[in-house]
Design a protein around this motif. Structure first.
Motif, PDB file in Angstrom:
ATOM      1  N   LYS A  57       0.804  -1.230   0.000  1.00 45.20           N
ATOM      2  CA  LYS A  57       0.000   0.000   0.000  1.00 45.20           C
ATOM      3  C   LYS A  57       0.836   1.279   0.000  1.00 45.20           C
ATOM      4  O   LYS A  57       0.439   2.295  -0.585  1.00 45.20           O
ATOM      5  CB  LYS A  57      -0.935   0.004   1.211  1.00 45.20           C
ATOM      6  N   THR A  94      -5.083  -3.876   5.107  1.00 46.55           N
ATOM      7  CA  THR A  94      -6.452  -4.376   5.109  1.00 46.55           C
ATOM      8  C   THR A  94      -7.118  -4.064   3.773  1.00 46.55           C
ATOM      9  O   THR A  94      -6.605  -3.264   2.974  1.00 46.55           O
ATOM     10  CB  THR A  94      -7.276  -3.724   6.230  1.00 46.55           C
ATOM     11  N   VAL A  95      -8.266  -4.672   3.550  1.00 45.40           N
ATOM     12  CA  VAL A  95      -9.040  -4.367   2.347  1.00 45.40           C
ATOM     13  C   VAL A  95      -9.385  -2.883   2.318  1.00 45.40           C
ATOM     14  O   VAL A  95      -9.290  -2.225   1.273  1.00 45.40           O
ATOM     15  CB  VAL A  95     -10.315  -5.232   2.296  1.00 45.40           C
ATOM     16  N   GLU A  96      -9.762  -2.334   3.466  1.00 47.40           N
ATOM     17  CA  GLU A  96     -10.096  -0.908   3.537  1.00 47.40           C
ATOM     18  C   GLU A  96      -8.896  -0.036   3.172  1.00 47.40           C
ATOM     19  O   GLU A  96      -9.042   0.985   2.487  1.00 47.40           O
ATOM     20  CB  GLU A  96     -10.611  -0.555   4.930  1.00 47.40           C
ATOM     21  N   ASP A  97      -7.696  -0.427   3.628  1.00 46.78           N
ATOM     22  CA  ASP A  97      -6.484   0.309   3.247  1.00 46.78           C
ATOM     23  C   ASP A  97      -6.325   0.327   1.732  1.00 46.78           C
ATOM     24  O   ASP A  97      -5.993   1.361   1.132  1.00 46.78           O
ATOM     25  CB  ASP A  97      -5.235  -0.350   3.852  1.00 46.78           C
ATOM     26  N   ILE A  99      -8.589  -0.044  -0.602  1.00 54.00           N
ATOM     27  CA  ILE A  99      -9.608   0.817  -1.228  1.00 54.00           C
ATOM     28  C   ILE A  99      -9.194   2.282  -1.128  1.00 54.00           C
ATOM     29  O   ILE A  99      -9.305   3.044  -2.099  1.00 54.00           O
ATOM     30  CB  ILE A  99     -10.972   0.583  -0.570  1.00 54.00           C
ATOM     31  N   ARG A 100      -8.686   2.670   0.040  1.00 48.84           N
ATOM     32  CA  ARG A 100      -8.307   4.074   0.248  1.00 48.84           C
ATOM     33  C   ARG A 100      -7.193   4.520  -0.693  1.00 48.84           C
ATOM     34  O   ARG A 100      -7.132   5.697  -1.073  1.00 48.84           O
ATOM     35  CB  ARG A 100      -7.890   4.303   1.704  1.00 48.84           C
ATOM     36  N   THR A 130     -14.207  -9.867   3.959  1.00 48.91           N
ATOM     37  CA  THR A 130     -14.261  -8.406   3.919  1.00 48.91           C
ATOM     38  C   THR A 130     -14.323  -7.906   2.481  1.00 48.91           C
ATOM     39  O   THR A 130     -15.116  -7.014   2.145  1.00 48.91           O
ATOM     40  CB  THR A 130     -13.034  -7.805   4.628  1.00 48.91           C
ATOM     41  N   ALA A 131     -13.508  -8.475   1.623  1.00 47.17           N
ATOM     42  CA  ALA A 131     -13.468  -8.044   0.229  1.00 47.17           C
ATOM     43  C   ALA A 131     -14.818  -8.248  -0.459  1.00 47.17           C
ATOM     44  O   ALA A 131     -15.248  -7.419  -1.265  1.00 47.17           O
ATOM     45  CB  ALA A 131     -12.374  -8.789  -0.521  1.00 47.17           C
ATOM     46  N   ARG A 133     -17.732  -8.000   0.829  1.00 49.26           N
ATOM     47  CA  ARG A 133     -18.660  -6.942   1.230  1.00 49.26           C
ATOM     48  C   ARG A 133     -18.470  -5.680   0.397  1.00 49.26           C
ATOM     49  O   ARG A 133     -19.423  -4.932   0.163  1.00 49.26           O
ATOM     50  CB  ARG A 133     -18.485  -6.604   2.715  1.00 49.26           C
ATOM     51  N   PHE A 134     -17.231  -5.436  -0.054  1.00 50.07           N
ATOM     52  CA  PHE A 134     -16.930  -4.232  -0.817  1.00 50.07           C
ATOM     53  C   PHE A 134     -16.886  -4.467  -2.330  1.00 50.07           C
ATOM     54  O   PHE A 134     -16.659  -3.525  -3.094  1.00 50.07           O
ATOM     55  CB  PHE A 134     -15.587  -3.650  -0.369  1.00 50.07           C
TER      56      PHE A 134
END
Length: 264
Positions: A57, A94-97, A99-100, A130-131, A133-134
């Motif tokens: 990332k 993380t998946v959220e990282d 995406i950001r 998690t992935a 869900r997004f």
């Protein structure tokens, strides 16, 4: 699979086949050739035909302006070659990282058969949940690695790719078993697209022969790092690999079209 996942898979591949170039090796082996000026490498690789590049990332700001509109994958675990155990991959994001920082997909490495398999298995399962869900695709790097395991054994590789499907991955990367006949078992072990790793760099012909063998066995492309980004001409070798994966070229045709020597 969600509409978002399908859409993002299209961003990292072409018609269901994939030329992905991982360049997350700065954690593992440091800033080696091809990674110091990663901007130029990414530019050359994507102009040569790669569908997507892959990094950790923190490298994202160096990727986007140089990837020529191609896909981007963020890797979510890692280890170093100078640490106590390189097979002990630990979460790095993380998946959220992902995406950001603008990723189209995420990837996660698991060493099936290693002492660290139990932790990595549960971590991969969490990532895929998690992935999902997004609507983010997951590339599982599922290797057969551990005490007493032959990393090219088609039975072990078949187990690894099936594990990735069982845990909810969308694409699976694994080692090459050495020839198309044996790799057929690996491909048949899952309904996921199977892409091969490159490992340590060989000759150009060896690299392209491996890609041709994987495709002949029903594989869906490659996820090769060092064989491409450490090449003296990353754009040319990307062109050759892409020629096999996307245009069904023979080994000689691919090498010729890329302007690479037809060495024996």
């Amino acid at each position: 699979m969600t509409t978002g996942t399908d859409a993002r898979l299209d961003r990292i591949g072409t018609d269901g086949n994939y030329v992905i170039v991982p360049m997350d090796h700065g954690i593992t082996i440091g800033a080696v050739q091809g990674l110091k000026d990663i901007e130029s490498t990414i530019d050359g690789i994507t102009r040569g035909g790669a569908d997507a590049v892959l990094t950790q990332k923190g490298i994202a700001p160096r990727v986007h302006e140089n990837k020529n509109g191609k896909g981007y994958i963020v890797h979510l675990n890692g280890s170093t070659s100078i640490g106590p155990d390189e097979n002990d991959k630990r979460p790095t994001g993380t998946v959220e990282d992902a995406i950001r920082v603008g990723a189209d997909a995420v990837s996660f490495h698991i060493n099936v058969g290693s002492d660290h398999e139990p932790d990595q298995l549960s971590q991969l399962a969490e990532v895929t949940s998690t992935a999902d869900r997004f609507g983010i695709p997951v590339l599982a790097m599922a290797y057969a690695r551990g005490p007493g395991i032959d990393s090219e054994d088609p039975e072990a590789l078949g187990h690894a790719v099936r594990l990735a499907e069982e845990l909810g991955a969308d694409i699976v990367k694994t080692g090459y078993s050495g020839d198309a006949d044996s790799f057929q078992h690996v491909v048949d072990s899952t309904r996921l697209p199977v892409v091969i790793a490159g490992g340590a760099r060989g000759t150009d012909r060896e690299t392209i022969e491996m890609v041709r063998g994987a495709m002949d066995a029903g594989g869906s492309g490659i996820s090769m790092g060092r064989s491409i980004f450490q090449h003296e001409d990353p754009e040319a070798i990307s062109t050759a690999v892409s020629g096999v994966v996307h245009d069904d070229l023979s080994v000689d045709e691919a090498l010729r079209e890329a302007g690479l020597a037809l060495e024996a």
